[in-house]
Write an enzyme that holds these catalytic residues in place. Structure first.
Site: not given
Ligand code: AMP
Length: 493
Positions: A22, A48, A266, A124-125
């Site tokens: 968030c 978010g 990320y 946030n958290g």
């Molecule tokens: P996946 O397709 O399940 O392997 O998700 C990996 C992708 O989701 C990567 O390209 C990341 O950039 C993105 N990603 C990783 N962690 C998150 C997160 N917590 N929320 C949204 N996107 C994420």
């Protein structure tokens, strides 16, 4: 934020599923407080996208609020909405989306009237003992209005026997476990607080006109022209009023703070400055380290946009191989991660990314992304790049394998759904269809962050998603008898 009670945050297929990441903003001492808060939230939109809310504080202690589902621009783009949020102070919150619909009552900031006046809070958290606390509070007669764990703060403040707002807040903070960066507003002050280990970020800025801004990231200060003053420190509470900024330290300074390492990898926006270093530079250094650790003969380095871009740039420059945008992202679709079913998620990836054939055909391609969670994105992207004529596809990931769920505020599925929790790297390469797959090592990641490597006795970051080293008690995960009362679950829908 909503609480992940016991298993997956992603598996709760109803409105009660938790939302963890968030963005928060607070402004004190500006006649444009609500407008500045809306701008700050706009800069923090990546944290978010599900809903946004602002509470403002006008003269005579009158609070005004506006909240809605959707993006900040959808809710606060209209001048009339901002005009209806008068006052010299305001507070805002961006809510993170996973699946399903959000009840408006869960949209923050939360607001309550106390004997000392109005009080608004944005969080946030993720609290790791929220269900245990909620159970105790409900038994005492507290009536919860939402299903967010953040509401626990409101009730703990309400029942506190201390007299001042600050003492009541400290009393509440001493009872919660978990990760929190929160911003609160009452008649006399704007308050910012970070959990004792400083897992989630919060920064303080100063407006040229003399007011102050609190924001999750520095990009929330930049957009309103506020100068960065400093990070709110782990375990610190800052109290901002017309006399300026005061610091209160109810917790001992941690010997080893544990800022979330995934913010670097990320989550934070690349133009934000974290711990004095631009996130963008850090990501490039991580990419360079990745190239040193697991370089492979290739013709072109291609990022998975947008999250893989800085790391791919660092990788390409270290490897001396051309960097090209071999995948183009359509910015008008949401994150694929938020789609509720595998079928839709697969479709989502196609909607979001397409291969830039002229940059890929006949080439040995290294794809760089920040993480593999379930593997859905990687599998689709590798297949797409092959179909576009790549002769080899090598996947390089700028984080170590995600082997553990996060309970401190990053939305990850339960362990059984994490590819790396169930497969070794060779199996993962086969599953995603890559010719080779490599992740940065944990030591390499720490080196890129300016540390010698990871000291297991004193890790400088929260890296639980890669190590399972959970520094804050996971109380709600423990004793099954402490699971939420069925009555609460029903009442929550
Ligand atoms: P996946 O397709 O399940 O392997 O998700 C990996 C992708 O989701 C990567 O390209 C990341 O950039 C993105 N990603 C990783 N962690 C998150 C997160 N917590 N929320 C949204 N996107 C994420």
């Amino acid at each position: 934020m909503d609480q992940a009670p016991f298993a997956s945050q992603w598996d709760i297929g109803d409105d009660d599923h938790p939302h963890e990441e968030c963005g928060v903003v607070g402004v004190w001492g500006s006649s444009d407080a609500a407008a500045l808060t809306a701008l700050g939230l706009h800069a923090l939109q990546h944290r978010g996208q599900e809903a946004a809310g602002i509470v403002s504080l006008a003269a005579q202690g009158q609070f005004h609020a506006h909240k809605g589902r959707g993006l900040v621009g959808d809710n606060f783009g209209d001048a009339a909405v901002i005009a209806a949020l008068p006052g010299h102070a305001a507070l805002g919150h961006n809510r993170y989306a996973t699946t399903g619909e959000t009840a408006l009552r869960n949209v923050q900031p939360l607001y309550a009237d106390f004997e000392f006046g109005g009080f608004a809070v944005a969080h946030n958290g993720n609290l790791t003992n929220a269900h245990v606390l909620k159970r105790a509070l409900v038994r005492r007669g507290c009536l919860f209005q939402s299903t967010t764990d953040s509401e626990v703060f409101i009730h703990l403040i309400a029942i506190s026997l201390y007299s001042t707002v600050m003492d009541r807040l400290i009393d509440a903070l001493k009872q919660v476990q978990g990760a929190y960066s929160l911003v609160a507003l009452h008649n006399g002050a704007l308050i910012g607080a970070r959990d004792p280990l400083g897992v989630r970020p919060l920064v303080l800025g100063k407006l040229a006109t003399g007011g102050f801004v609190l924001a999750s990231e520095t990009c929330g200060l930049d957009i309103v022209g506020a100068d960065f003053v400093r990070d709110v420190e782990p375990g610190e509470i800052v109290l901002i009023d017309d006399a300026g900024v005061r610091s209160v330290r109810p917790f001992a300074r941690p010997s080893s703070p544990r800022f979330c390492i995934f913010e670097y990898i990320y989550f934070a926006r690349p133009d934000s400055i974290v711990e004095g270093t631009p996130v963008y530079d850090t990501r490039k250094r991580i990419g360079a380290e990745l190239a040193r650790e697991s370089g492979v003969e290739a013709d072109v380095i291609v990022p998975v946009p947008d999250s893989g871009v800085p790391a791919a740039m660092g990788y390409a420059s270290e490897a001396g191989v051309p960097f090209e945008l071999g995948i183009i992202r359509n910015h008008y679709v949401g994150r694929t991660f938020i789609e509720p079913t595998d079928q839709i998620r697969n479709l989502g990836v196609k909607l979001k990314h397409s291969a830039n054939r002229s940059m890929i055909e006949g080439k040995r391609v290294v794809l760089v992304d920040d993480s593999i969670v379930r593997g859905t994105t990687s599998r689709k992207i590798v297949e797409m790049v092959r179909q576009a004529g790549a002769t080899e596809v090598h996947m390089r990931i700028s984080s170590p394998p995600t082997t553990h769920s996060c309970f401190y505020g990053i939305d990850t599925p339960e362990r059984s759904k994490l590819l790396a929790a169930n497969h070794d790297v060779a199996e993962m390469a086969r599953i995603i269809g890559a010719d080779s797959l490599a992740f940065i090592s944990l030591d390499g990641l720490y080196r890129a962050l300016g540390r010698e490597g990871r000291d297991p006795k004193a890790p400088a970051y929260c890296d639980a998603c890669f190590t399972g080293d959970y520094a804050i008690a996971l109380t709600d995960q423990g004793d099954p008898s402490e699971r939420p009362l069925p009555l609460l679950q029903v009442a929550n829908r």
